[in-house]
Structures are given as structure tokens and as C-alpha cells.
Write a protein that holds these residues in place. Sequence first.
Motif, short mmCIF file in Angstrom:
data_model
loop_
_atom_site.label_atom_id
_atom_site.label_comp_id
_atom_site.label_asym_id
_atom_site.label_seq_id
_atom_site.Cartn_x
_atom_site.Cartn_y
_atom_site.Cartn_z
N ASN A 68 0.86 -1.18 0.00
CA ASN A 68 0.00 0.00 0.00
C ASN A 68 0.90 1.23 0.00
N GLU A 69 0.86 2.01 -1.09
CA GLU A 69 1.78 3.13 -1.24
C GLU A 69 1.22 4.44 -0.68
N THR A 70 0.18 4.36 0.14
CA THR A 70 -0.38 5.57 0.74
C THR A 70 0.64 6.27 1.63
N LYS A 71 0.49 7.58 1.76
CA LYS A 71 1.39 8.39 2.58
C LYS A 71 0.59 9.04 3.69
N VAL A 72 1.14 9.07 4.90
CA VAL A 72 0.44 9.64 6.04
C VAL A 72 0.48 11.17 5.96
N LEU A 73 -0.69 11.77 6.14
CA LEU A 73 -0.80 13.23 6.12
C LEU A 73 -0.24 13.84 7.40
N TYR A 167 2.75 23.23 8.52
CA TYR A 167 2.28 23.51 9.88
C TYR A 167 1.67 22.30 10.58
N GLY A 168 1.35 21.26 9.85
CA GLY A 168 0.72 20.10 10.46
C GLY A 168 1.73 19.15 11.09
N GLU A 169 1.23 18.25 11.90
CA GLU A 169 2.03 17.21 12.53
C GLU A 169 1.51 15.85 12.11
N VAL A 170 2.40 14.91 11.88
CA VAL A 170 1.99 13.53 11.57
C VAL A 170 1.42 12.92 12.85
N ASP A 182 12.58 10.94 14.21
CA ASP A 182 12.51 11.07 12.76
C ASP A 182 11.08 10.75 12.31
N PRO A 183 10.26 11.76 11.99
CA PRO A 183 8.87 11.50 11.59
C PRO A 183 8.75 10.59 10.37
#
Length: 359
Positions: A68-73, A167-170, A182-183
Motif C-alpha cells: 500500500n503506497e499511501t502516505k500519512v498526512l 504547519y501540520g504534525e503527523v 525522525d517523523p
Amino acid sequence: MAFLNQNNFSGTNDIPDYQLPVEAIAQQPIEPRDHARLLVDTGAEALLHHQVRDLPDFVSDGDLIVVNETKVLSARLRGKKSTGGAVEVFLLELEQPSDADDGASEQDWIAMVRPGSRVAPDTWLNIGPESGDITLRAEVGEHLADGLRRVRLVSSGSDVTAAIGKYGEVPLPPYLKTVLDDPDRYQTVYASVAGSVAAPTAGLHLTNEVLDRCRANGAQVSAIDLAVGLGTFRPVTVERLADHHMHSERYAVSPETMEACRSARRVIAIGTTTVRALESVAVTGKLAGRTDLLISGRYPWQVVDLLMTNFHQPRSTLLAMIEAFIGPRWREIYALALAEGYRFLSFGDAMLLTRAHLS
């Protein structure tokens, strides 16, 4: 000893359950990625202890590995009202996403807002600084079902997507109490399609080198996209699994990937989200859309033969999927993993499971 759940290794009605000691929950990922442990179930009696870097030893010509190549916002936004009150906006899903959203100065989202009861509709929040090259503001809109809100994001000087990234945080699951140095360790090495609020965690263990060695052993590697939502990880609180409300998630599977599945000797899914996407195509015949598929019980498997996955929470739909995949043997596997000190949940170790042919 503290437990995440107080029941023993038995199901409550049809909901799989077990005791998970809090100290078994991994708080940091293993370094390097592929040194996570891998408990291998070949379908025979013996369970094998390996590491994820050994995955290529279990694939061969004709196998297809699907990721699954989805990326976390960077989905957690911290804003302030004009009165100075702090408000957190947790983005869940972009409404009607399209390629045109790249570079857009406005986007509409479905989100959680905390404290939601104190934020009236049409309230504006400042997310980023009020001056500078990139600004971001949020208008909290109407109340929706399940305590959610509609939120409009507006950026000046840059597109909204870039402002969210700035400005967002994972977000991390609530059982993770430590801050990541390391996020990027909460992203897979192949993450490319932004849209998830949680990582497809089995894929966190894979490296490009491991995948290259799988290819060298004759396996192909294909990808799907399923935007992981909170519904996947929501605990089951009803008495019967059939009464559990499964939130839908957006997915897309290319025709090439489905054709590769049909011609493969074995389909090896990396993670339960990959399973859900592939089996949803088989059930609906649709290569893209939304799925609320709940896999449990005597599920009629059509695509997936092997599954690499992490150890899941008690009373979860993910654990119900594991029970559907290998039957009651999951209890033996989980008990052994706990006894042998395997690490559980998002940053924990993994299993490689062979689907049981249940009668």
C-alpha cells in the motif's frame, strides 16, 4: 502487570480477544527497519523465528508482493480562535479529491475538532502565523455524524497542501507515548500518495534492499492505494461483530495490479489495508471507490494467499481479519509471540501468515 484488555485468549461471542500487556506495546521502531522480528507461519505445526530482512527467503518465481503506497498526512493542526483559545483540528479526509487540489488555495475536509463543543459553526482559526510567505486558516463548519465536522482550509501565498505539510504534525496512535526523532519512520519507504491518517504499519519494516532481493528471487512487486482512516483501528464495542459499524475508506487498484494478482502463483499482501483493497475489488468488481468491507468468520477469500502483518489490538476488526485468514491458530501464534517477547502494534514486530483452507 497492566493490560490493554482484561479478557483471556478466547473470543467474546464472535469478537476475537486476548490480554495485551502494556509493556508489550512497542514505543519506538526498530533500527534498521528490516531488523524487526518476523514470526513465520507456514501452515505447518512449527512456527519459525526470523527477521523481516529474511522475507526474500520465503518468496520465489511467480509470487506477487502487493504494498500500500499511501502516505500519512500531517493531519494534526493546532489552531487558535480570535479569542486566543486553542483548538485542534484532525484532518480525516479531503472531500472529492482530485489532481486539481494540488496548488489549490482552498480545500474542504472532514475532520475531528477538539474541543468541538466549544467551537461554533463559522468559527475561524489561525493555524500558521498571520503574516509571512505561507499562511493557513481554517473555518470550522457544520456538525456531521459521529462527532465530525466539515472544515474549510484557506491558504494565501502557497497552496493548501504545502501549508498543511508546513504547519501540520503527523499523528501517532494514542498508545504511542514517545515522540519520534525522525517523523519519516512513520512512513513506508515507498509512500507516495498522500491521504492517510495512519500508516500501513506492516510496510514500515520493508526497505528497498529487501524488495530488490525479493525481485531477485523471482517475485514481482505491485502497489495499491488505500487511504487508511480511523475506522480501521476503531475498537469493537458491540457484543456482535455483525453490529459493528465499519467506516468506509477510499481505495484504488490499477488494472495492471489486478491482472498480476490473477496470474500470480501466490499473492503476498503487505498489511491488512492491502488485503482490504484487493478483496474489495474481488467483491465489488470496482477498481476504485470506497470500501466498508469487514472481513471476518468464514470469509470466501478470492485474492490473498499470504499476509505479512503486525500484531493487532484485542477486539479489533484487524484481529477479526487474522482469524478469518488462519482460523483459531491465531491464539497460539499470539501467545507464543507474547511469551517470546515480540513487540506489538504499530512499531512492533511482524508475522508472515499462510492462509488456512478452512472448512
